[in-house]
Design a protein around this motif. Sequence first.
Motif, PDB file in Angstrom:
ATOM      1  N   LEU A  57       0.883  -1.164  -0.045  1.00 13.26           N
ATOM      2  CA  LEU A  57      -0.065  -0.028   0.011  1.00 13.26           C
ATOM      3  C   LEU A  57       0.891   1.244  -0.078  1.00 13.26           C
ATOM      4  CD1 LEU A  57      -2.576  -1.257   2.653  1.00 13.26           C
ATOM      5  CD2 LEU A  57      -3.178  -0.686   0.378  1.00 13.26           C
ATOM      6  N   SER A  58       0.384   2.063  -0.659  1.00 16.32           N
ATOM      7  CA  SER A  58       1.291   3.501  -0.706  1.00 16.32           C
ATOM      8  C   SER A  58       1.120   4.172   0.498  1.00 16.32           C
ATOM      9  CB  SER A  58       0.826   4.373  -2.137  1.00 16.32           C
ATOM     10  OG  SER A  58      -0.308   4.959  -1.811  1.00 16.32           O
ATOM     11  N   ALA A  59       1.892   5.119   0.870  1.00 19.39           N
ATOM     12  CA  ALA A  59       2.063   5.988   1.915  1.00 19.39           C
ATOM     13  C   ALA A  59       0.894   6.790   1.866  1.00 19.39           C
ATOM     14  CB  ALA A  59       3.438   6.650   2.115  1.00 19.39           C
ATOM     15  N   GLU A  60       0.596   7.371   0.706  1.00 20.11           N
ATOM     16  CA  GLU A  60      -0.744   8.286   0.410  1.00 20.11           C
ATOM     17  C   GLU A  60      -1.998   7.505   0.699  1.00 20.11           C
ATOM     18  OE1 GLU A  60      -2.559  10.881  -3.240  1.00 20.11           O
ATOM     19  OE2 GLU A  60      -0.817   9.680  -3.694  1.00 20.11           O
ATOM     20  N   ALA A  61      -2.001   6.407  -0.008  1.00 20.71           N
ATOM     21  CA  ALA A  61      -3.387   5.656   0.495  1.00 20.71           C
ATOM     22  C   ALA A  61      -3.524   5.417   1.962  1.00 20.71           C
ATOM     23  CB  ALA A  61      -3.261   4.328  -0.479  1.00 20.71           C
ATOM     24  N   MET A  62      -2.480   4.908   2.547  1.00 24.44           N
ATOM     25  CA  MET A  62      -2.546   4.557   4.009  1.00 24.44           C
ATOM     26  C   MET A  62      -2.937   5.951   4.865  1.00 24.44           C
ATOM     27  SD  MET A  62       0.441   1.715   4.781  1.00 24.44           S
ATOM     28  CE  MET A  62       1.724   2.530   4.383  1.00 24.44           C
ATOM     29  N   GLU A  63      -2.324   6.837   4.478  1.00 27.74           N
ATOM     30  CA  GLU A  63      -2.686   8.162   5.384  1.00 27.74           C
ATOM     31  C   GLU A  63      -3.969   8.645   4.958  1.00 27.74           C
ATOM     32  OE1 GLU A  63      -1.299  11.360   7.492  1.00 27.74           O
ATOM     33  OE2 GLU A  63      -0.236   9.530   6.721  1.00 27.74           O
ATOM     34  N   LYS A  64      -4.554   8.482   3.866  1.00 22.60           N
ATOM     35  CA  LYS A  64      -5.741   9.156   3.431  1.00 22.60           C
ATOM     36  C   LYS A  64      -6.839   8.283   4.246  1.00 22.60           C
ATOM     37  CE  LYS A  64      -8.977   9.867  -0.601  1.00 22.60           C
ATOM     38  NZ  LYS A  64      -9.055   9.718  -1.887  1.00 22.60           N
ATOM     39  N   THR A  65      -6.622   6.818   4.370  1.00 24.00           N
ATOM     40  CA  THR A  65      -7.454   5.966   4.938  1.00 24.00           C
ATOM     41  C   THR A  65      -7.541   6.170   6.434  1.00 24.00           C
ATOM     42  OG1 THR A  65      -7.428   4.158   3.200  1.00 24.00           O
ATOM     43  CG2 THR A  65      -8.107   3.623   5.246  1.00 24.00           C
ATOM     44  N   ALA A 105      -8.280  -5.353   0.474  1.00 19.50           N
ATOM     45  CA  ALA A 105      -6.912  -4.556   0.099  1.00 19.50           C
ATOM     46  C   ALA A 105      -6.010  -4.787   1.152  1.00 19.50           C
ATOM     47  CB  ALA A 105      -7.219  -3.107  -0.235  1.00 19.50           C
ATOM     48  N   THR A 106      -6.426  -4.816   2.442  1.00 22.69           N
ATOM     49  CA  THR A 106      -5.373  -4.762   3.505  1.00 22.69           C
ATOM     50  C   THR A 106      -4.960  -6.239   3.588  1.00 22.69           C
ATOM     51  OG1 THR A 106      -6.529  -3.004   4.757  1.00 22.69           O
ATOM     52  CG2 THR A 106      -4.864  -4.307   5.942  1.00 22.69           C
ATOM     53  N   ARG A 107      -5.984  -7.101   3.422  1.00 24.11           N
ATOM     54  CA  ARG A 107      -5.547  -8.548   3.519  1.00 24.11           C
ATOM     55  C   ARG A 107      -4.509  -8.844   2.570  1.00 24.11           C
ATOM     56  NH1 ARG A 107     -10.553 -10.205   3.605  1.00 24.11           N
ATOM     57  NH2 ARG A 107     -10.744 -10.815   1.098  1.00 24.11           N
ATOM     58  N   ASP A 108      -4.446  -8.378   1.392  1.00 24.48           N
ATOM     59  CA  ASP A 108      -3.538  -8.653   0.129  1.00 24.48           C
ATOM     60  C   ASP A 108      -2.362  -7.769   0.446  1.00 24.48           C
ATOM     61  OD1 ASP A 108      -5.648  -9.974  -1.301  1.00 24.48           O
ATOM     62  OD2 ASP A 108      -5.761  -8.515  -2.803  1.00 24.48           O
ATOM     63  N   ALA A 109      -1.936  -7.001   1.163  1.00 23.12           N
ATOM     64  CA  ALA A 109      -0.894  -5.975   1.274  1.00 23.12           C
ATOM     65  C   ALA A 109       0.202  -6.520   1.978  1.00 23.12           C
ATOM     66  CB  ALA A 109      -1.200  -4.762   1.933  1.00 23.12           C
ATOM     67  N   ALA A 110       1.495  -6.494   1.357  1.00 24.17           N
ATOM     68  CA  ALA A 110       2.541  -7.146   2.077  1.00 24.17           C
ATOM     69  C   ALA A 110       2.946  -6.372   3.306  1.00 24.17           C
ATOM     70  CB  ALA A 110       3.749  -7.038   1.112  1.00 24.17           C
ATOM     71  N   ASN A 111       2.673  -4.916   3.225  1.00 25.94           N
ATOM     72  CA  ASN A 111       3.034  -4.272   4.437  1.00 25.94           C
ATOM     73  C   ASN A 111       1.895  -3.852   5.352  1.00 25.94           C
ATOM     74  OD1 ASN A 111       1.502  -2.623   2.497  1.00 25.94           O
ATOM     75  ND2 ASN A 111       2.843  -0.758   2.625  1.00 25.94           N
ATOM     76  N   GLN A 112       0.912  -4.696   5.325  1.00 17.78           N
ATOM     77  CA  GLN A 112      -0.216  -4.564   6.337  1.00 17.78           C
ATOM     78  C   GLN A 112       0.251  -4.245   7.768  1.00 17.78           C
ATOM     79  OE1 GLN A 112      -1.496  -9.218   7.452  1.00 17.78           O
ATOM     80  NE2 GLN A 112      -1.927  -8.574   5.440  1.00 17.78           N
ATOM     81  N   ALA A 113       1.202  -4.728   8.227  1.00 17.26           N
ATOM     82  CA  ALA A 113       1.883  -4.425   9.628  1.00 17.26           C
ATOM     83  C   ALA A 113       2.058  -3.109   9.785  1.00 17.26           C
ATOM     84  CB  ALA A 113       3.124  -5.329  10.043  1.00 17.26           C
ATOM     85  N   GLU A 114       2.668  -2.308   8.737  1.00 15.91           N
ATOM     86  CA  GLU A 114       2.992  -0.914   8.845  1.00 15.91           C
ATOM     87  C   GLU A 114       1.557  -0.250   8.816  1.00 15.91           C
ATOM     88  OE1 GLU A 114       5.068   2.433   5.915  1.00 15.91           O
ATOM     89  OE2 GLU A 114       5.245   0.407   5.355  1.00 15.91           O
ATOM     90  N   PHE A 115       0.714  -0.559   8.105  1.00 18.48           N
ATOM     91  CA  PHE A 115      -0.591  -0.021   8.071  1.00 18.48           C
ATOM     92  C   PHE A 115      -1.338   0.035   9.208  1.00 18.48           C
ATOM     93  CE2 PHE A 115      -5.025   0.087   6.122  1.00 18.48           C
ATOM     94  CZ  PHE A 115      -5.274   1.323   6.006  1.00 18.48           C
ATOM     95  N   ALA A 116      -1.259  -1.275  10.133  1.00 15.06           N
ATOM     96  CA  ALA A 116      -1.907  -1.340  11.461  1.00 15.06           C
ATOM     97  C   ALA A 116      -1.218  -0.478  12.402  1.00 15.06           C
ATOM     98  CB  ALA A 116      -1.672  -2.793  11.801  1.00 15.06           C
ATOM     99  N   ALA A 117       0.147  -0.640  12.435  1.00 17.46           N
ATOM    100  CA  ALA A 117       0.986   0.367  13.415  1.00 17.46           C
ATOM    101  C   ALA A 117       0.506   1.899  13.116  1.00 17.46           C
ATOM    102  CB  ALA A 117       2.372   0.388  13.038  1.00 17.46           C
ATOM    103  N   LEU A 118       0.249   2.435  11.698  1.00 19.75           N
ATOM    104  CA  LEU A 118      -0.136   3.498  11.548  1.00 19.75           C
ATOM    105  C   LEU A 118      -1.532   3.730  12.131  1.00 19.75           C
ATOM    106  CD1 LEU A 118       0.055   6.549   9.987  1.00 19.75           C
ATOM    107  CD2 LEU A 118      -0.858   5.227   7.973  1.00 19.75           C
ATOM    108  N   LEU A 119      -2.363   3.060  11.931  1.00 26.67           N
ATOM    109  CA  LEU A 119      -3.619   3.250  12.487  1.00 26.67           C
ATOM    110  C   LEU A 119      -3.662   3.222  14.013  1.00 26.67           C
ATOM    111  CD1 LEU A 119      -5.491   0.786   9.970  1.00 26.67           C
ATOM    112  CD2 LEU A 119      -5.921   3.123  10.287  1.00 26.67           C
ATOM    113  N   LYS A 120      -2.913   2.436  14.449  1.00 24.03           N
ATOM    114  CA  LYS A 120      -2.842   2.463  16.060  1.00 24.03           C
ATOM    115  C   LYS A 120      -2.207   3.668  16.521  1.00 24.03           C
ATOM    116  CE  LYS A 120      -2.727   0.166  20.121  1.00 24.03           C
ATOM    117  NZ  LYS A 120      -3.769  -0.499  20.720  1.00 24.03           N
ATOM    118  N   GLU A 121      -1.358   4.219  16.063  1.00 29.72           N
ATOM    119  CA  GLU A 121      -0.629   5.235  16.365  1.00 29.72           C
ATOM    120  C   GLU A 121      -1.840   6.783  16.297  1.00 29.72           C
ATOM    121  OE1 GLU A 121       2.689   8.578  14.650  1.00 29.72           O
ATOM    122  OE2 GLU A 121       2.666   6.500  14.045  1.00 29.72           O
ATOM    123  N   ARG A 122      -2.406   6.657  14.981  1.00 26.54           N
ATOM    124  CA  ARG A 122      -3.417   7.468  14.698  1.00 26.54           C
ATOM    125  C   ARG A 122      -4.787   7.772  15.685  1.00 26.54           C
ATOM    126  NH1 ARG A 122      -3.000  10.403   9.900  1.00 26.54           N
ATOM    127  NH2 ARG A 122      -0.812   9.809  10.049  1.00 26.54           N
TER     128      ARG A 122
END
Length: 302
Positions: free
Chosen positions: A47-55, A81-98
């Motif tokens: 997932l791109s940084a922009e897509a993760m940030e927007k979500t 989309a998140t299920r398919d993502a290789a960087n889903q852990a990074e996305f989860a961490a961003l959501l936890k932080e935010r």
Amino acid sequence: MIVAVIGIGSNSVRMLLASVQPGGIRRLRREREGTRLFAGLNEGRCLSAEAMEKTANAVAKMAASARAACAEAIHLFATSATRDAANQAEFAALLKERTGLTLEICAGETEAALSFFGASGGGESGVIDIGGGSTEVIVGCGMDVRCAFSCQMGAVRLARELPLRDHGDLAFVEEKAAEILREQLRLHPALTLPQSWRGTGGTFTTLAAIVRGVHWTERTYMHGMTLKEADVAAVARMLADMPLEKRRELPGLQPNRADIIVHGVCILLACMHTLNIPEITVSEYGNLEGYLKDAYGAVNVF
């Protein structure tokens, strides 16, 4: 008890605020924001940084809204989309932080079951949930799921993979979707198909609004409407031959869905033809309602 559930889909982020009562789940408010997360998934399955940030921004706004409404619990899950993502852990961490929320990433079968819990009417039925990245097919009765599987075909995914110029391309796109569905059906040779089917997701409510001739903001009144195969096919042909700019002007079509709606309709036609479904009932309820029913042991949603 006031609770909320936020679902991160491939096309949008949605929230359901509800009251858990002895008689079941009472819906209080729904929120939605189109984020097109699947479009941010690159060839390396990141997932791109922009897509993760927007979500993440959309989730944060909804979480704040739920807290302002005195929600005692806020649940957060993600699907295709998140299920398919290789960087889903990074996305989860961003959501936890935010947001302070822990992300639950649903397996395809889990996503399918949640859609069934939400959309089924209690009796024996089948449910089709067409999303942005995947489509779920479920058969069961009440809260008993007999068969549930997820197909790697969603409206956003197919729009990216199979561009569609006009009605001449409809059969090709539908057949590609049918091939994916048949591949899954071969894994369930003993599956007995029900007579009654329900459909959940934006493709269904959009189709209902177009067929009925109402504005897309009134789609919540489409619950319970029956879509016949002939009407679905007619809308597919009309939309396929319509320039994108003209589609965006249709009262029944949400403008940011205009570029993917035909692919969603092709998926529905593939399901109807392959599963021998002459008509399907539109459900406004889906995996958000199903999540709360499952989490709190509720039977009814009202």
